[in-house]
Write an enzyme that holds these catalytic residues in place. Structure first.
Site, PDB file in Angstrom:
ATOM      1  N   HIS A   1       0.816  -1.193   0.085  1.00  0.00           N
ATOM      2  CA  HIS A   1      -0.192  -0.146   0.124  1.00  0.00           C
ATOM      3  C   HIS A   1       0.984   1.231   0.136  1.00  0.00           C
ATOM      4  O   HIS A   1       0.326   2.404  -0.322  1.00  0.00           O
ATOM      5  CB  HIS A   1      -1.017  -0.064   0.966  1.00  0.00           C
ATOM      6  CG  HIS A   1      -0.356   0.329   2.486  1.00  0.00           C
ATOM      7  ND1 HIS A   1      -0.233  -0.880   3.568  1.00  0.00           N
ATOM      8  CD2 HIS A   1       0.154   1.343   3.150  1.00  0.00           C
ATOM      9  CE1 HIS A   1       0.276  -0.284   4.784  1.00  0.00           C
ATOM     10  NE2 HIS A   1       0.492   1.152   4.545  1.00  0.00           N
TER      11      HIS A   1
ATOM     12  N   ASP B   1      -0.065  -7.430   1.276  1.00  0.00           N
ATOM     13  CA  ASP B   1       0.234  -6.121   1.495  1.00  0.00           C
ATOM     14  C   ASP B   1       1.811  -5.976   1.428  1.00  0.00           C
ATOM     15  O   ASP B   1       2.583  -5.491   2.396  1.00  0.00           O
ATOM     16  CB  ASP B   1      -0.242  -5.413   2.776  1.00  0.00           C
ATOM     17  CG  ASP B   1      -0.219  -4.022   2.929  1.00  0.00           C
ATOM     18  OD1 ASP B   1       0.165  -3.466   1.795  1.00  0.00           O
ATOM     19  OD2 ASP B   1      -0.319  -3.592   3.986  1.00  0.00           O
TER      20      ASP B   1
ATOM     21  N   GLY C   1       3.511   6.687   8.123  1.00  0.00           N
ATOM     22  CA  GLY C   1       4.881   6.729   7.539  1.00  0.00           C
ATOM     23  C   GLY C   1       5.721   5.500   7.902  1.00  0.00           C
ATOM     24  O   GLY C   1       6.840   5.230   7.345  1.00  0.00           O
ATOM     25  N   ASN C   2       5.149   5.005   9.132  1.00  0.00           N
ATOM     26  CA  ASN C   2       5.926   3.603   9.609  1.00  0.00           C
ATOM     27  C   ASN C   2       5.956   2.566   8.699  1.00  0.00           C
ATOM     28  O   ASN C   2       6.819   1.452   8.804  1.00  0.00           O
ATOM     29  CB  ASN C   2       5.452   3.448  10.804  1.00  0.00           C
ATOM     30  CG  ASN C   2       6.343   4.115  12.083  1.00  0.00           C
ATOM     31  OD1 ASN C   2       5.692   4.784  12.758  1.00  0.00           O
ATOM     32  ND2 ASN C   2       7.613   4.034  12.108  1.00  0.00           N
ATOM     33  N   SER C   3       4.742   2.548   7.972  1.00  0.00           N
ATOM     34  CA  SER C   3       4.506   1.245   7.099  1.00  0.00           C
ATOM     35  C   SER C   3       5.632   0.838   6.127  1.00  0.00           C
ATOM     36  O   SER C   3       6.083   1.706   5.608  1.00  0.00           O
ATOM     37  CB  SER C   3       3.242   1.513   6.204  1.00  0.00           C
ATOM     38  OG  SER C   3       1.752   1.239   7.072  1.00  0.00           O
TER      39      SER C   3
ATOM     40  N   GLY D   1       8.930 -13.521 -13.813  1.00  0.00           N
ATOM     41  CA  GLY D   1       8.063 -13.766 -14.775  1.00  0.00           C
ATOM     42  C   GLY D   1       7.161 -15.109 -14.419  1.00  0.00           C
ATOM     43  O   GLY D   1       6.554 -15.621 -15.436  1.00  0.00           O
TER      44      GLY D   1
ATOM     45  N   VAL E   1       4.203 -16.611 -12.823  1.00  0.00           N
ATOM     46  CA  VAL E   1       2.815 -16.219 -12.365  1.00  0.00           C
ATOM     47  C   VAL E   1       2.316 -17.387 -11.382  1.00  0.00           C
ATOM     48  O   VAL E   1       2.346 -18.565 -11.772  1.00  0.00           O
ATOM     49  CB  VAL E   1       1.897 -16.131 -13.555  1.00  0.00           C
ATOM     50  CG1 VAL E   1       0.534 -15.645 -13.108  1.00  0.00           C
ATOM     51  CG2 VAL E   1       2.718 -15.185 -14.620  1.00  0.00           C
TER      52      VAL E   1
END
Length: 376
Positions: free
Chosen positions: A122, A153, A228-230, A282, A284
């Site tokens: 994110h 995430d 900002g820590n993420s 590459g 998937v």
């Protein structure tokens, strides 16, 4: 897997770009690490208190690191925050991402000598340009997004160069409830060096989820985590990464949240890092599929209610029925729908999982071979 019905009115996460859930009353700002400034607007400053600054040599790994067992023996072994911060400084970067005509700020950690960087998805998802700034440098470096896993995430970036100082990951089995930890990151995007906050591991194996992001195996911590820590590291007394700072609980008009933050545990992050590297090459990876709709319990109990079974899916094939209460997958308790969705998502098509259910007060187990998620 069918779309989930509205969640229950208890503890529920809010993802970085997600709208608020209509039925839950308190939210987790899973996207708190990515703050966008428009016209120079900065969020409210959140204060944090640091304590227990004790002895630990500040050298990098070339010198003898503190043994984690020694670091747990009594008061004298508690974290020396200043030394841990100095130890990690060359391995932590501040991330700036151009997103939607604004600049998002987050944190990353260098994980290889040739410039791989781990952060939250994110923080960088949808960015037109991404830059990082290393400790002691005034100019940012451009980086490339190699791969991202929105559902977990996590994302990996790469900057050019070599000879960087990578973090060291802790043994996943070494993390204990009550261990002291330090969160490091670019809190609020403030000028200067990264912020450090001290806390403990408040709980293990938490699960949160909303929309397309479902996280399980999370560490809960009371170390202050701010915007900002993420993407930054949560580290133990030996300077080893035990988690990736990702989310924080926030107050609502009904519920109060105090020092409740979450980090993706090292045990969950390491396999995702490898799958991201495969994607960057590459390869998937298809998403596993069970084929059920879910409803969280509202009576305070654990487990997930099956609200629907799609025809022709693995769940229907083995006999899972509407109204079944799923209590475990492969022996791991499913406290809620987020944990179950994350557990299935982490599997691959063709994998067989054992799903434990309660039906009419009787316990049943189904061995289910997962398939690929339909493209529709």
């Amino acid at each position: 897997m069918a779309a989930l019905p509205p969640p229950p009115p208890d503890a529920t996460p809010v993802l970085p770009t997600a709208k608020r859930s209509r039925t839950r009353s308190w939210m987790l700002a899973l996207g708190i690490g990515c703050i966008a400034w428009t016209g120079g607007l900065l969020g409210a400053l959140v204060g944090s208190e640091l304590s227990d600054w004790l002895d630990r040599p500040p050298q990098r790994p070339s010198s003898q690191p503190v043994d984690i067992a020694d670091a747990r023996d009594g008061f004298e072994g508690r974290i020396d925050v200043a030394s841990v911060a100095e130890f990690l400084a060359p391995s932590v970067v501040t991330i700036s991402a151009d997103i939607d005509n604004g600049v998002g700020i987050g944190t990353g950690m260098i994980i290889t000598e040739d410039g791989e960087i781990l952060t939250n998805s994110h923080v960088v998802s949808g960015a037109s340009e991404i830059r990082v700034r290393l400790a002691g440098e005034s100019e940012p470096r451009e980086v490339t997004l190699l791969a991202e896993d929105v559902g977990n995430d996590l994302a990996i970036l790469r900057m050019s160069g070599d000879g960087f100082e990578p973090v060291r990951f802790a043994d996943p089995g070494s993390v204990r409830l009550g261990d002291q930890v330090v969160a490091i990151g670019a809190a609020l995007g403030l000028d200067g060096d990264p912020s450090v906050t001290l806390g403990i591991v408040s709980a293990l194996d938490r699960s949160v989820g909303q929309q397309n992001v479902f996280l399980n195996g999370l560490l809960q911590t009371d170390a202050a985590i701010s915007s900002g820590n993420s993407g930054g590291p949560l580290v133990n007394a030996a300077g080893e990464v035990v988690g990736v700072n990702t989310a924080v609980a926030r107050d609502t008009s009904i519920f109060t949240a105090t020092n409740v933050g979450f980090a993706i545990s090292v045990g969950e992050a390491l396999p995702v890092i490898e799958s991201l590297r495969e994607e960057a090459r590459g390869e998937v990876r298809e998403e596993a599929f069970l084929g059920i709709g879910l409803e969280d319990r509202r009576d305070g109990g654990q487990g997930v209610i099956v609200s629907g079974v799609q025809p022709g899916t693995p769940a229907e094939t083995v006999g899972v029925m509407v109204g079944d209460l799923i209590v475990a997958v492969d022996g791991s308790t499913t406290a809620g729908s987020a944990a179950l969705i994350a557990a299935i998502r982490d599997k691959s098509p063709g994998d067989t999982v054992t799903v434990a259910v309660v039906r009419d007060d009787n316990g049943l187990e189904f061995d289910v071979e997962l398939t690929s998620r339909p493209e529709n």
